[in-house]
Design an enzyme around this catalytic site. Structure first.
Site, short mmCIF file in Angstrom:
data_model
loop_
_atom_site.label_atom_id
_atom_site.label_comp_id
_atom_site.label_asym_id
_atom_site.label_seq_id
_atom_site.Cartn_x
_atom_site.Cartn_y
_atom_site.Cartn_z
N GLU A 74 0.84 -1.20 0.00
CA GLU A 74 0.00 0.00 0.00
C GLU A 74 0.87 1.25 0.00
OE1 GLU A 74 -0.20 -2.64 1.85
OE2 GLU A 74 -2.26 -3.15 2.39
N CYS A 108 -0.11 1.16 7.24
CA CYS A 108 -0.64 1.51 5.90
C CYS A 108 -1.96 2.26 6.03
CB CYS A 108 -0.82 0.27 5.05
SG CYS A 108 0.75 -0.39 4.49
N1 THU Z 1 2.13 -6.60 3.84
C1 THU Z 1 1.67 -5.70 2.91
O1 THU Z 1 2.37 -5.41 1.92
N2 THU Z 1 0.45 -5.16 3.08
C2 THU Z 1 -0.42 -5.49 4.09
O2 THU Z 1 -1.51 -4.94 4.15
C3 THU Z 1 -0.04 -6.50 5.09
C4 THU Z 1 1.38 -6.96 5.03
C5 THU Z 1 3.45 -7.24 3.63
C6 THU Z 1 4.55 -6.79 4.56
C7 THU Z 1 5.48 -7.97 4.47
O3 THU Z 1 6.30 -7.85 3.32
C8 THU Z 1 4.56 -9.17 4.26
O4 THU Z 1 3.32 -8.64 3.79
C9 THU Z 1 4.29 -10.00 5.50
O5 THU Z 1 3.87 -9.21 6.57
#
Ligand code: THU
Length: 153
Positions: A74, A108
């Site tokens: 995000e 986020c």
């Molecule tokens: N992650 C995201 O990119 N967005 C989210 O809304 C939740 C988590 C990513 C962060 C990390 O790279 C992986 O997912 C595991 O937490």
């Protein structure tokens, strides 16, 4: 003692029920998961934002061996300009899209709120799950009792 009950409104759609613009946006979020760099969590997240001018930009989670240096999908997508709708999708370690809608992390949500306030543009949020797609009409629905600049007055 008083009690404050905060309600949030979530609409749940099947993919086929989305209009053409939202299907395009959700397809872009799903496709973006292929560009995730997630060698540590094996959790591939894609986000697609429709800007006020109609253009779609995408981002993915980018991890780092120094874990806190990585960033969520995000936030790689935002920090940009006014967003009218943000679609988010994720695949698990088995490469399958999640059954339940992906919930954006707290950091986020905070960045999404700042983008909404900064550009005075409500940001609709679509969260992809195979069982249904959640629609929230703005980021406030994802972040009750939120902290923004007005709290510092
Ligand atoms: N992650 C995201 O990119 N967005 C989210 O809304 C939740 C988590 C990513 C962060 C990390 O790279 C992986 O997912 C595991 O937490």
């Amino acid at each position: 003692m008083k009690e404050l009950n905060i309600e949030i409104a979530v609409k749940i759609y099947d993919y086929e029920e989305l209009d053409a613009a939202d299907r395009e946006l959700m397809d872009a979020a799903r496709e973006a998961t292929n560009r995730s760099y997630a060698p540590y969590s094996h959790f591939s997240v894609g986000a697609a934002a429709r800007l006020a001018n109609g253009i779609v930009v995408t981002g993915t989670n980018q991890e780092n061996a120094a874990y806190p240096s990585g960033l969520c999908a995000e936030r790689t997508t935002l920090f940009y300009q006014a967003v009218t709708t943000l679609a988010i999708a994720a695949r698990n370690e088995h490469d399958e899209f999640l059954e339940s809608p992906i919930p954006p992390c707290g950091a986020c949500r905070q960045v999404m709120l700042e983008t909404e306030k900064r550009f005075k543009q409500p940001m609709r949020v679509l969260l992809y799950g195979k069982k249904g797609i959640y629609e929230l009409k703005n980021v406030g629905e994802l972040l009750p009792l939120s902290f923004d600049a007005s709290a510092m007055k």
